[in-house]
Every structure is written in C-alpha cells, then in structure tokens.
Write a protein that holds these residues in place. Structure first.
Motif, PDB file in Angstrom:
ATOM      1  N   MET A 179      36.191   2.493   8.133  1.00  7.73           N
ATOM      2  CA  MET A 179      36.972   3.664   8.158  1.00  7.73           C
ATOM      3  C   MET A 179      35.799   4.975   6.896  1.00  7.73           C
ATOM      4  SD  MET A 179      40.547   4.660   8.414  1.00  7.73           S
ATOM      5  CE  MET A 179      40.922   3.626   7.602  1.00  7.73           C
ATOM      6  N   ALA A 180      35.443   3.118   5.855  1.00  6.46           N
ATOM      7  CA  ALA A 180      34.958   3.599   4.333  1.00  6.46           C
ATOM      8  C   ALA A 180      33.812   3.913   4.667  1.00  6.46           C
ATOM      9  CB  ALA A 180      35.176   2.933   3.192  1.00  6.46           C
ATOM     10  N   ALA A 181      33.421   2.630   5.176  1.00  8.88           N
ATOM     11  CA  ALA A 181      31.894   3.402   5.858  1.00  8.88           C
ATOM     12  C   ALA A 181      31.453   4.404   6.918  1.00  8.88           C
ATOM     13  CB  ALA A 181      30.849   1.577   6.590  1.00  8.88           C
ATOM     14  N   VAL A 182      31.904   4.763   7.254  1.00 10.01           N
ATOM     15  CA  VAL A 182      31.394   5.809   8.537  1.00 10.01           C
ATOM     16  C   VAL A 182      32.162   7.293   7.786  1.00 10.01           C
ATOM     17  CG1 VAL A 182      32.976   7.174  10.239  1.00 10.01           C
ATOM     18  CG2 VAL A 182      32.905   4.543  10.623  1.00 10.01           C
ATOM     19  N   ALA A 183      33.023   7.624   6.632  1.00 11.02           N
ATOM     20  CA  ALA A 183      33.229   8.197   5.357  1.00 11.02           C
ATOM     21  C   ALA A 183      32.245   8.407   5.160  1.00 11.02           C
ATOM     22  CB  ALA A 183      34.791   8.338   5.051  1.00 11.02           C
ATOM     23  N   SER A 216      37.078   0.912  -1.960  1.00 10.37           N
ATOM     24  CA  SER A 216      36.765   0.618  -0.686  1.00 10.37           C
ATOM     25  C   SER A 216      37.508  -0.683  -0.943  1.00 10.37           C
ATOM     26  CB  SER A 216      35.578   1.063  -0.015  1.00 10.37           C
ATOM     27  OG  SER A 216      35.831   2.502  -0.294  1.00 10.37           O
ATOM     28  N   MET A 217      36.966  -1.891  -0.769  1.00  9.65           N
ATOM     29  CA  MET A 217      37.613  -3.007  -1.481  1.00  9.65           C
ATOM     30  C   MET A 217      39.187  -2.982  -1.641  1.00  9.65           C
ATOM     31  SD  MET A 217      35.044  -4.766  -0.171  1.00  9.65           S
ATOM     32  CE  MET A 217      36.316  -6.781  -0.420  1.00  9.65           C
ATOM     33  N   GLY A 218      39.546  -2.005  -2.896  1.00  8.55           N
ATOM     34  CA  GLY A 218      41.479  -2.534  -2.798  1.00  8.55           C
ATOM     35  C   GLY A 218      42.185  -1.818  -2.537  1.00  8.55           C
ATOM     36  N   LEU A 219      41.431  -0.706  -1.500  1.00  6.05           N
ATOM     37  CA  LEU A 219      42.273   0.069  -0.647  1.00  6.05           C
ATOM     38  C   LEU A 219      42.617  -0.624   0.688  1.00  6.05           C
ATOM     39  CD1 LEU A 219      40.865   3.301  -0.180  1.00  6.05           C
ATOM     40  CD2 LEU A 219      43.195   2.864  -1.483  1.00  6.05           C
ATOM     41  N   ALA A 220      40.749  -1.555   1.605  1.00  4.39           N
ATOM     42  CA  ALA A 220      41.110  -2.462   2.587  1.00  4.39           C
ATOM     43  C   ALA A 220      42.560  -3.984   1.813  1.00  4.39           C
ATOM     44  CB  ALA A 220      39.642  -3.356   2.068  1.00  4.39           C
ATOM     45  N   GLY A 221      42.425  -4.111   0.929  1.00  6.72           N
ATOM     46  CA  GLY A 221      42.996  -5.174   0.530  1.00  6.72           C
ATOM     47  C   GLY A 221      44.720  -4.974   0.558  1.00  6.72           C
ATOM     48  N   LEU A 222      45.351  -3.567   0.014  1.00  5.76           N
ATOM     49  CA  LEU A 222      46.452  -2.592   0.190  1.00  5.76           C
ATOM     50  C   LEU A 222      46.436  -2.791   1.525  1.00  5.76           C
ATOM     51  CD1 LEU A 222      46.270  -0.414  -2.550  1.00  5.76           C
ATOM     52  CD2 LEU A 222      47.385  -2.601  -2.218  1.00  5.76           C
ATOM     53  N   ALA A 223      45.564  -2.526   2.772  1.00  4.33           N
ATOM     54  CA  ALA A 223      45.609  -2.206   3.896  1.00  4.33           C
ATOM     55  C   ALA A 223      46.437  -3.563   4.690  1.00  4.33           C
ATOM     56  CB  ALA A 223      44.994  -1.820   4.710  1.00  4.33           C
ATOM     57  N   GLY A 224      45.199  -4.335   4.167  1.00  7.19           N
ATOM     58  CA  GLY A 224      45.782  -6.478   4.403  1.00  7.19           C
ATOM     59  C   GLY A 224      46.712  -6.648   4.840  1.00  7.19           C
ATOM     60  N   ALA A 225      47.343  -5.771   2.437  1.00 10.79           N
ATOM     61  CA  ALA A 225      48.486  -6.350   2.850  1.00 10.79           C
ATOM     62  C   ALA A 225      49.517  -5.638   3.316  1.00 10.79           C
ATOM     63  CB  ALA A 225      48.709  -6.431   0.193  1.00 10.79           C
ATOM     64  N   PHE A 229      45.993  -9.694   8.249  1.00  6.23           N
ATOM     65  CA  PHE A 229      45.153  -9.063   7.083  1.00  6.23           C
ATOM     66  C   PHE A 229      44.068  -8.419   7.215  1.00  6.23           C
ATOM     67  CE2 PHE A 229      42.645 -10.159   3.089  1.00  6.23           C
ATOM     68  CZ  PHE A 229      43.555  -9.336   2.101  1.00  6.23           C
ATOM     69  N   PHE A 230      42.737  -9.970   7.537  1.00  2.15           N
ATOM     70  CA  PHE A 230      41.702  -8.996   8.086  1.00  2.15           C
ATOM     71  C   PHE A 230      41.844  -7.638   8.931  1.00  2.15           C
ATOM     72  CE2 PHE A 230      40.148 -13.597   6.056  1.00  2.15           C
ATOM     73  CZ  PHE A 230      39.558 -12.512   5.269  1.00  2.15           C
ATOM     74  N   ASP A 231      42.265  -8.263  10.002  1.00  4.70           N
ATOM     75  CA  ASP A 231      41.880  -6.715  10.720  1.00  4.70           C
ATOM     76  C   ASP A 231      42.755  -4.985   9.723  1.00  4.70           C
ATOM     77  OD1 ASP A 231      41.448  -8.066  12.909  1.00  4.70           O
ATOM     78  OD2 ASP A 231      43.737  -8.612  13.887  1.00  4.70           O
ATOM     79  N   GLY A 232      43.683  -5.517   8.647  1.00  3.43           N
ATOM     80  CA  GLY A 232      43.610  -4.236   8.215  1.00  3.43           C
ATOM     81  C   GLY A 232      42.761  -4.082   7.441  1.00  3.43           C
ATOM     82  N   ALA A 233      42.131  -4.936   6.657  1.00  4.23           N
ATOM     83  CA  ALA A 233      40.799  -4.582   5.680  1.00  4.23           C
ATOM     84  C   ALA A 233      39.719  -4.275   6.378  1.00  4.23           C
ATOM     85  CB  ALA A 233      40.636  -5.991   4.889  1.00  4.23           C
ATOM     86  N   ALA A 234      39.395  -4.659   7.371  1.00 10.54           N
ATOM     87  CA  ALA A 234      37.904  -4.426   8.276  1.00 10.54           C
ATOM     88  C   ALA A 234      38.775  -2.696   8.816  1.00 10.54           C
ATOM     89  CB  ALA A 234      38.597  -5.421   9.483  1.00 10.54           C
ATOM     90  N   SER A 235      39.519  -2.887   8.977  1.00  9.51           N
ATOM     91  CA  SER A 235      39.873  -1.233   9.685  1.00  9.51           C
ATOM     92  C   SER A 235      39.374  -0.206   8.376  1.00  9.51           C
ATOM     93  CB  SER A 235      41.031  -1.025  10.121  1.00  9.51           C
ATOM     94  OG  SER A 235      41.972  -1.440   9.138  1.00  9.51           O
ATOM     95  N   VAL A 236      40.411  -0.328   7.136  1.00 12.27           N
ATOM     96  CA  VAL A 236      39.621   0.539   6.038  1.00 12.27           C
ATOM     97  C   VAL A 236      38.295   0.409   5.403  1.00 12.27           C
ATOM     98  CG1 VAL A 236      40.087   1.039   3.596  1.00 12.27           C
ATOM     99  CG2 VAL A 236      41.969   1.020   4.802  1.00 12.27           C
TER     100      VAL A 236
END
Length: 453
Positions: free
Chosen positions: A26-30, A427-436, A16-23
C-alpha cells in the motif's frame, strides 16, 4: 483449567509477513500519488543601521545579540500588510492550493443569501471561524476566501541560522516556481515595509523641519523688520547726522573755550574797574585813559579852565560828562562780562544737548547691534533649518532597509516532502506494526501471562 495445546494462539511468521507485506504494498502504491511539497527560502542578515539604513558593520559586530530584536523582526513577516501583499500579488484567493473547498454549511448559507438577499445567519460563521466573508475582486465577481491567510502562514518558513542575525524565510508549495515567486514577494514586501517605515519617520521629521523653517522664517522676518524700524525711529539710518553732531560739538567746544577765556578777561576787567571806581582811582584805568571821549572832555576842560579863573558852568558840565563817561565805561565792562556769562551758559547748554544726543545715539547704536545680532542668529537658524531640510530630503531618497539579502530564493529541484528515507522508515515501522497486529492474540496471551506472574 488448562487449554489444549492445539487451541492456544501461536505466533505465525507467515501472518506477520502477510501483514507487513500488505502495508509495504500500500505504501508503494501510495507513493506516486503523494503530492510533492517544495520549499524555497531566501537568506537575510539583519543588521543595525542608521536612520537612512546605511550599514554600520563595526556596530553590528560590537552590538550584543538581542533575542527580542530577532523575534520581533521574524514576527514582522507574519504581519497583516506583508501577508496581504503576497495574497494580492499572487492572487492566492483564486489558487486551489490555498482555497479550501466550501462545505455543506457554506453552500447552504450561499443559497440562503441568494434567495433572501444579504441575510446570512451568524451561527454558520460561528461554527466555522475560518470562513471569511464574501469579497469582490477587481473583475466584479464574488470570491469566497476560506482561511487563505491562515494557510499562507501555515506554509511560511521562518528559521534562524544558529545564534546569529541570519534568518531564512520562504514558503512551501506544491509548485517550486510558485514557492520561489512567493518567497521573492515576501522578501520584497518585508524590505519595502522597512523602507516605508523609515520614509514615514522621515516625512514626520520633514514636517517638523518645515514647521521649524516656517517659525525661523517668521523670526528672521520679525528681527529684520525690527532692525529696520529701529534704525528709522532712532535716526541711525541717517549716517550724516553723526558726522554733523561731531562737527558741531567740535565747533561749539572751541567757541565755548574762547567764550570762557573772554569771560574771565571781561569779569577781571569789570571787577578791576569797579574797585578803582570805589577807590576814586578810575582816572588811571587803561580803559578810561584810552577812551576818546574822556580824552576830548579832558582837553575841553583844560581849555575852559585856562580861559576863566573861576570854574564856570561849562567846566562843571564837562566834569559831569567825564564822570558819566567813566560810569558808562564801568557799566559797559560789567555788561560785557554779563554777556559773556550768558554766552557761556548757552554754549554749555548747547554742548550738553549735543552730547546727550550723541549719548542717545550711542545707546541706540548698542541696541541696534543687539537687534542685528538677534537678526543674525535668526538668519543662521533659518539657514541651518534649510540645510537640515535639504540634507533630510537627500537622505530620504537613499533610504535602505535594515536587512540584506545574501541568498536569493530559487525554484527547488527536489521536494522536501515526501522524503524517501523518512517514508521508507515510516513504512517499515507501519509494516512491523501490521505484522505484530496479525499475531495480536499470541502477544495478548503473553502479556496477560507476564502481568499475572
């Protein structure tokens, strides 16, 4: 059949944290690469005005809010004329922000057009309806306009402040100075369009007033010419004629009165002499007694009678002359009476003629007064038309729009996009979806179990 516990999908906090962290990474880079969008607006208050655009604030307070009026004014900002003014002023056809890059179909169409003249297939235009035809700018180069006005309208900001006459208009752009400049042009074009509309109405009114002035001038000239012509034809232009007629009437009236008195006297004397002649008492008439001829004949008769005892031929001649003289006196009285009758008749006719002339002149005076009143009315209408035209010309120079700018557009110092808070929440919402999504198998298993139970 039951699956082994080791084979069952399990929830993993690490995944979960790996997926959220990756999003989040990417958001911080974008974030630095997101193009900022600046919004510049001007605040206008729509107000009821008169034809010249003079403000009437009590009327604005009393007038109920008309939603159709507000929406109609907002739609004016999207009109073709105002859009053209913004596009032409800022040369948006050459602005990369508003110019879409031509696609493959467009390039092929341009190549075909260059190879085979002006033959361009209409199918390409139907496939991309936003493609505008080629136009030539002032420098002579051809520019491909691709949806410039559509993008302009997409970037336009139109908002109302609550339920009031106050509206906010402007543009969004990647350049804050450009957004402020475009907004300023938009406001100026809107106000200019209102003044131009009133100017067109004023020009139409001036044209109507000019026609009315020309018509009034013709009527005034016609009335003035009618007065002059009537004065000449009726003789009223000669003011001395009236004085002469009045003097003649007074003189003839006095003479007529004298003639009537003399007529009465002559008729009375003639009638009296005729009666006395019929009664053989004419010798006692004053006219006969006063006649020198009768007196001379009587004296001659007396002398003749004294010389002869018998009446001689001389005496008879004297008597005959006396009788003839008496007849002459009677006839003379009758002729004098007839003369006075004729004189009276002619005086009466002349007085009647003068009176008719004076009556006709008086009637002509009444007609002249009516013509002068009509001429005065036409002259007043002409002056009124000139006054209204002059007032309209003065008002045209002071035309004002039906809106007041209460807040000028300024170049914004902060973009409206991207917003840090909204970007962080998204970004937090997308991170949560990525972790899920990293635990999708376990989530799907629990959903299937929940649906079966």
């Amino acid at each position: 059949m039951n699956e082994p516990i080791e084979a069952r999908p399990r929830y993993s906090v690490r995944r979960f944290f790996d997926g959220a962290a990756s999003v989040l990474v990417m958001a911080a880079v974008a974030w630095p690469f997101l193009p900022p969008v600046f919004e510049s607006t001007a605040t206008l208050v729509l107000r009821p005005t008169d034809m010249e655009g003079q403000a009437n604030y009590p009327q604005a307070v009393r007038q109920p809010l008309d939603e159709s009026f507000i929406l109609s004014e907002l739609d004016v900002f999207r009109s073709e004329a105002i859009s053209d003014a913004v596009v032409n002023t800022h040369r948006l056809a050459f602005d990369d922000e508003f110019m879409s890059k031509p696609g493959v179909a467009t390039k092929v169409a341009g190549f075909v057009s260059g190879m085979f003249g002006n033959v361009v297939t209409e199918s390409i235009a139907r496939e991309d309806p936003k493609m505008l035809p080629l136009e030539t700018d002032r420098s002579g180069g051809e520019v491909v306009l691709i949806g410039v006005k559509e993008k302009l309208l997409d970037k336009m900001v139109l908002r109302r402040d609550r339920q009031s006459y106050t509206v906010r208009v402007g543009f969004r752009s990647n350049d804050p100075d450009k957004a402020a400049a475009m907004t300023n042009t938009l406001v100026r074009a809107f106000l200019a369009s209102q003044v131009e509309r009133k100017a067109q109405n004023a020009d139409a009114m001036k044209a109507l007033l000019k026609d009315r002035i020309d018509e009034a001038q013709r009527e005034a000239d016609h009335s003035s010419a009618a007065v002059e012509q009537f004065m000449i034809s009726s003789g009223l232009i000669d003011q001395g004629e009236q004085i002469a007629l009045e003097a003649q009437l007074r003189a003839l009236s006095d003479e007529l009165a004298t003639a009537q008195a003399r007529l009465i006297d002559a008729q009375t004397r003639a009638d009296s002499l005729a009666r006395m002649q019929a009664d053989n008492t004419l010798d006692s008439a004053p006219e006969v007694l006063a006649s020198p001829t009768i007196q001379r004949l009587n004296q001659s008769l007396t002398e003749s009678m004294s010389r002869l005892a018998v009446m001689s031929t001389e005496s008879r001649n004297i008597l005959k002359q006396a009788a003839d003289e008496r007849d002459r006196i009677v006839r003379s009285a009758r002729v004098e009476a007839d003369n006075w009758v004729e004189r009276e008749s002619r005086l009466i006719s002349e007085v009647a003629r003068i009176r008719r002339a004076m009556v006709e002149r008086e009637k002509a005076t009444f007609q002249l007064a009516q013509l002068r009143r009509q001429a005065a009315i036409d002259a007043e209408l002409l002056n009124d038309a000139h006054t209204r035209a002059a007032a309209r010309a003065m008002a045209t120079g002071a035309l004002k729009p039906d809106a007041e700018v209460i807040s000028q557009p300024i170049a914004p110092d902060k973009p409206v996009f991207p917003n840090v808070i909204l970007y962080g929440i998204g970004s937090m919402g997308l991170a949560g979806l990525a972790g899920a999504a990293m635990n999708a198998s376990a989530i799907r298993r629990d959903l299937n179990r929940l649906m079966k139970s």
